[in-house]
Motif scaffolding. Structure first.
Motif, PDB file in Angstrom:
ATOM      1  N   ALA A 100       0.840  -1.204   0.000  1.00 20.18           N
ATOM      2  CA  ALA A 100       0.000   0.000   0.000  1.00 20.18           C
ATOM      3  C   ALA A 100       0.871   1.249   0.000  1.00 20.18           C
ATOM      4  O   ALA A 100       0.595   2.212  -0.730  1.00 20.18           O
ATOM      5  N   ASP A 101       1.945   1.255   0.816  1.00 23.43           N
ATOM      6  CA  ASP A 101       2.813   2.436   0.872  1.00 23.43           C
ATOM      7  C   ASP A 101       3.535   2.662  -0.457  1.00 23.43           C
ATOM      8  O   ASP A 101       3.616   3.791  -0.940  1.00 23.43           O
ATOM      9  N   LEU A 102       4.046   1.570  -1.055  1.00 20.53           N
ATOM     10  CA  LEU A 102       4.728   1.740  -2.343  1.00 20.53           C
ATOM     11  C   LEU A 102       3.767   2.274  -3.408  1.00 20.53           C
ATOM     12  O   LEU A 102       4.104   3.197  -4.168  1.00 20.53           O
ATOM     13  N   ALA A 103       2.549   1.715  -3.429  1.00 20.94           N
ATOM     14  CA  ALA A 103       1.567   2.177  -4.414  1.00 20.94           C
ATOM     15  C   ALA A 103       1.260   3.658  -4.213  1.00 20.94           C
ATOM     16  O   ALA A 103       1.149   4.419  -5.184  1.00 20.94           O
ATOM     17  N   ALA A 104       1.175   4.092  -2.951  1.00 18.67           N
ATOM     18  CA  ALA A 104       0.896   5.508  -2.663  1.00 18.67           C
ATOM     19  C   ALA A 104       2.058   6.384  -3.143  1.00 18.67           C
ATOM     20  O   ALA A 104       1.833   7.447  -3.736  1.00 18.67           O
ATOM     21  N   TRP A 105       3.307   5.960  -2.912  1.00 19.77           N
ATOM     22  CA  TRP A 105       4.451   6.751  -3.384  1.00 19.77           C
ATOM     23  C   TRP A 105       4.443   6.847  -4.899  1.00 19.77           C
ATOM     24  O   TRP A 105       4.740   7.885  -5.469  1.00 19.77           O
ATOM     25  N   GLN A 106       4.110   5.740  -5.542  1.00 20.33           N
ATOM     26  CA  GLN A 106       4.105   5.755  -7.004  1.00 20.33           C
ATOM     27  C   GLN A 106       3.022   6.698  -7.538  1.00 20.33           C
ATOM     28  O   GLN A 106       3.177   7.286  -8.598  1.00 20.33           O
ATOM     29  N   ARG A 107       1.926   6.832  -6.794  1.00 24.42           N
ATOM     30  CA  ARG A 107       0.869   7.761  -7.219  1.00 24.42           C
ATOM     31  C   ARG A 107       1.247   9.215  -6.967  1.00 24.42           C
ATOM     32  O   ARG A 107       0.877  10.092  -7.718  1.00 24.42           O
ATOM     33  N   THR A 108       1.961   9.469  -5.846  1.00 24.19           N
ATOM     34  CA  THR A 108       2.139  10.861  -5.418  1.00 24.19           C
ATOM     35  C   THR A 108       3.470  11.489  -5.794  1.00 24.19           C
ATOM     36  O   THR A 108       3.560  12.706  -5.913  1.00 24.19           O
ATOM     37  N   MET A 109       4.523  10.693  -5.965  1.00 25.81           N
ATOM     38  CA  MET A 109       5.814  11.311  -6.313  1.00 25.81           C
ATOM     39  C   MET A 109       5.804  11.690  -7.784  1.00 25.81           C
ATOM     40  O   MET A 109       5.300  10.955  -8.616  1.00 25.81           O
ATOM     41  N   ASP A 110       6.379  12.849  -8.083  1.00 24.11           N
ATOM     42  CA  ASP A 110       6.353  13.343  -9.452  1.00 24.11           C
ATOM     43  C   ASP A 110       6.999  12.364 -10.427  1.00 24.11           C
ATOM     44  O   ASP A 110       6.394  11.945 -11.387  1.00 24.11           O
ATOM     45  N   ALA A 111       8.245  12.039 -10.165  1.00 26.22           N
ATOM     46  CA  ALA A 111       8.941  11.098 -11.054  1.00 26.22           C
ATOM     47  C   ALA A 111       9.952  10.331 -10.230  1.00 26.22           C
ATOM     48  O   ALA A 111      10.354  10.762  -9.160  1.00 26.22           O
ATOM     49  N   GLY A 112      10.351   9.189 -10.735  1.00 26.85           N
ATOM     50  CA  GLY A 112      11.419   8.447 -10.079  1.00 26.85           C
ATOM     51  C   GLY A 112      11.041   7.852  -8.743  1.00 26.85           C
ATOM     52  O   GLY A 112      11.891   7.689  -7.865  1.00 26.85           O
ATOM     53  N   ALA A 113       9.764   7.538  -8.555  1.00 24.59           N
ATOM     54  CA  ALA A 113       9.357   6.844  -7.329  1.00 24.59           C
ATOM     55  C   ALA A 113      10.020   5.469  -7.289  1.00 24.59           C
ATOM     56  O   ALA A 113      10.414   4.944  -8.336  1.00 24.59           O
ATOM     57  N   PRO A 114      10.151   4.889  -6.097  1.00 23.99           N
ATOM     58  CA  PRO A 114      10.734   3.541  -6.031  1.00 23.99           C
ATOM     59  C   PRO A 114       9.930   2.574  -6.903  1.00 23.99           C
ATOM     60  O   PRO A 114       8.709   2.659  -6.962  1.00 23.99           O
ATOM     61  N   GLU A 115      10.651   1.664  -7.556  1.00 23.68           N
ATOM     62  CA  GLU A 115       9.969   0.708  -8.435  1.00 23.68           C
ATOM     63  C   GLU A 115       9.530  -0.546  -7.703  1.00 23.68           C
ATOM     64  O   GLU A 115       8.627  -1.240  -8.141  1.00 23.68           O
ATOM     65  N   SER A 116      10.247  -0.834  -6.603  1.00 25.92           N
ATOM     66  CA  SER A 116       9.893  -2.052  -5.874  1.00 25.92           C
ATOM     67  C   SER A 116      10.229  -1.908  -4.402  1.00 25.92           C
ATOM     68  O   SER A 116      11.011  -1.037  -4.011  1.00 25.92           O
ATOM     69  N   VAL A 117       9.632  -2.782  -3.601  1.00 25.82           N
ATOM     70  CA  VAL A 117       9.911  -2.815  -2.168  1.00 25.82           C
ATOM     71  C   VAL A 117      10.288  -4.251  -1.796  1.00 25.82           C
ATOM     72  O   VAL A 117       9.728  -5.208  -2.335  1.00 25.82           O
ATOM     73  N   ALA A 118      11.268  -4.367  -0.895  1.00 28.65           N
ATOM     74  CA  ALA A 118      11.677  -5.690  -0.414  1.00 28.65           C
ATOM     75  C   ALA A 118      11.006  -5.971   0.925  1.00 28.65           C
ATOM     76  O   ALA A 118      10.963  -5.107   1.799  1.00 28.65           O
ATOM     77  N   VAL A 119      10.463  -7.177   1.053  1.00 26.44           N
ATOM     78  CA  VAL A 119       9.774  -7.591   2.282  1.00 26.44           C
ATOM     79  C   VAL A 119      10.384  -8.908   2.757  1.00 26.44           C
ATOM     80  O   VAL A 119      10.627  -9.813   1.949  1.00 26.44           O
ATOM     81  N   ASN A 120      10.652  -9.008   4.068  1.00 20.69           N
ATOM     82  CA  ASN A 120      11.244 -10.230   4.618  1.00 20.69           C
ATOM     83  C   ASN A 120      10.211 -11.335   4.789  1.00 20.69           C
ATOM     84  O   ASN A 120       9.086 -11.090   5.213  1.00 20.69           O
ATOM     85  N   LEU A 121      10.632 -12.540   4.474  1.00 17.98           N
ATOM     86  CA  LEU A 121       9.779 -13.703   4.680  1.00 17.98           C
ATOM     87  C   LEU A 121      10.438 -14.619   5.686  1.00 17.98           C
ATOM     88  O   LEU A 121      11.650 -14.816   5.644  1.00 17.98           O
ATOM     89  N   SER A 122       9.625 -15.179   6.564  1.00 19.92           N
ATOM     90  CA  SER A 122      10.140 -16.193   7.467  1.00 19.92           C
ATOM     91  C   SER A 122       9.961 -17.551   6.791  1.00 19.92           C
ATOM     92  O   SER A 122       9.033 -17.761   6.003  1.00 19.92           O
ATOM     93  N   ARG A 123      10.835 -18.449   7.131  1.00 20.42           N
ATOM     94  CA  ARG A 123      10.793 -19.806   6.581  1.00 20.42           C
ATOM     95  C   ARG A 123       9.399 -20.442   6.804  1.00 20.42           C
ATOM     96  O   ARG A 123       8.874 -21.145   5.953  1.00 20.42           O
TER      97      ARG A 123
END
Ligand code: C2E
Ligand code: MG
Ligand code: MG
Ligand code: MG
Length: 293
Positions: A100-123
């Protein structure tokens, strides 16, 4: 329950262990409640290119502010969540928040918003069918494509099992990318790098900390970068705190880095401001004199 009673038996023999067990059981109960009430939150740490020092990505990190105890480290509450069967619920909340946060940045930042986010997974989250379904739902609800998500896994002996491999393959088929976290600790080995469907290797902080002025540790990092290059894997160094470390890693050909030198984990709002500033900053000084963020 049997496990819990088993642990409880030690109390007869060892008061210190009794105290420890009670502490864990209390935290477990509080964590269960915190998850129900969605009290956990997520902070974001930038990842920068080691040559240009431009931001290239970010990692989402779970945080828990206990109402009485104050901040509890994920190094403490993640293992508790794993033992208590709460890790899927925790993982899903982090995944949804991060998307949700990445999608919001991509909507609101003019250009060059982050393209991806890394999330940790537990085994313990690598359950066939379940994880892929949770990931699809989080992507769909946020409107992100699968390429916007990078999942970080830590290698364990169990990772070599069939079912874990199947789950990772499922994620790769969806188009999600995978990173091997904490490389250099635990069971990870150079020989395993071509056995996992990953595209990134993250060199553990302990490695980076010992590297400067230590020829053996330097050689280990150098070999890791060479093997990664041969396999076309991206190498990210973790826990970079000093200019000397950043310079040494860059000299070894390490591609990117994450650490307090560049930026601490930040709230979503602070991260957006950090990213916007650093993304547009034209680099006029050599890397060695850039101030820490
Ligand atoms: P990790 O995935 O290897 O995350 C990197 C850790 O290094 C983070 O600790 C980060 O705050 C810390 N770090 C980054 N740069 C520096 C630095 O320059 N110096 C030092 N001393 N530390 C640095 P954090 O946030 O306490 O997380 C610890 C571990 O807990 C993570 O290690 C990850 O394995 C786990 N974790 C965190 N969030 C989640 C989550 O949402 N799900 C799961 N399954 N595990 C998580
Ligand atoms: Mg990680
Ligand atoms: Mg790590
Ligand atoms: Mg870790």
């Amino acid at each position: 329950e049997a496990k819990r009673r088993g642990r409880g038996r030690y109390e007869v023999f060892d008061p210190e262990m009794h105290r420890r067990i009670r502490h864990v059981l209390e935290l477990e109960a509080d964590l269960r409640l915190a998850l129900q009430q969605e009290q956990l939150y997520v902070v974001y740490q930038p990842i920068v290119d080691l040559v240009t020092h431009q931001p290239v990505g970010l990692e989402a990190l779970a945080r828990w502010h206990h109402p009485q105890r104050g901040p509890v480290s994920p190094a403490e509450f993640v293992p508790i969540a794993e033992e208590a069967g709460l890790i899927e619920q925790l993982g899903e909340q982090v995944l949804r928040r991060a998307c949700a946060d990445l999608a919001a940045w991509q909507r609101t930042m003019d250009a060059g918003a982050p393209e991806s986010v890394a999330v940790n997974l537990s085994r313990a989250q690598l359950r066939p069918g379940h994880l892929a379904a949770a990931v699809s739902a989080a992507l769909q609800d946020s409107g992100l494509g699968a390429q916007a998500l990078r999942l970080e896994i830590t290698e364990t002996l169990a990772m070599q099992g069939e079912s874990a491999h199947g789950v990772l393959a499922e994620l790769r088929e969806m188009g999600v990318s995978l990173a091997l976290d904490d490389f250099g600790t635990g069971y990870s080995s150079l020989a395993s790098l071509d056995q996992l469907p990953i595209d990134t290797v993250k060199i553990d902080r302990a490695f980076v900390a010992k590297m400067v002025h230590n020829p053996y540790q330097t050689a280990l990092v150098k070999s890791t970068v060479q093997v990664a290059d041969a396999l076309a894997l991206r190498v990210v160094a973790e826990g970079v705190e000093t200019e000397a470390q950043a310079d040494a890693l860059a000299a070894l050909g390490c591609h990117a880095a994450q650490g307090y030198l560049f930026g601490r984990p930040m709230s979503a709002a602070d991260f957006a401001a950090w990213w916007t500033t650093h993304q547009s900053a034209v680099r006029t000084r050599p890397a060695a004199s850039l101030p820490a963020a």
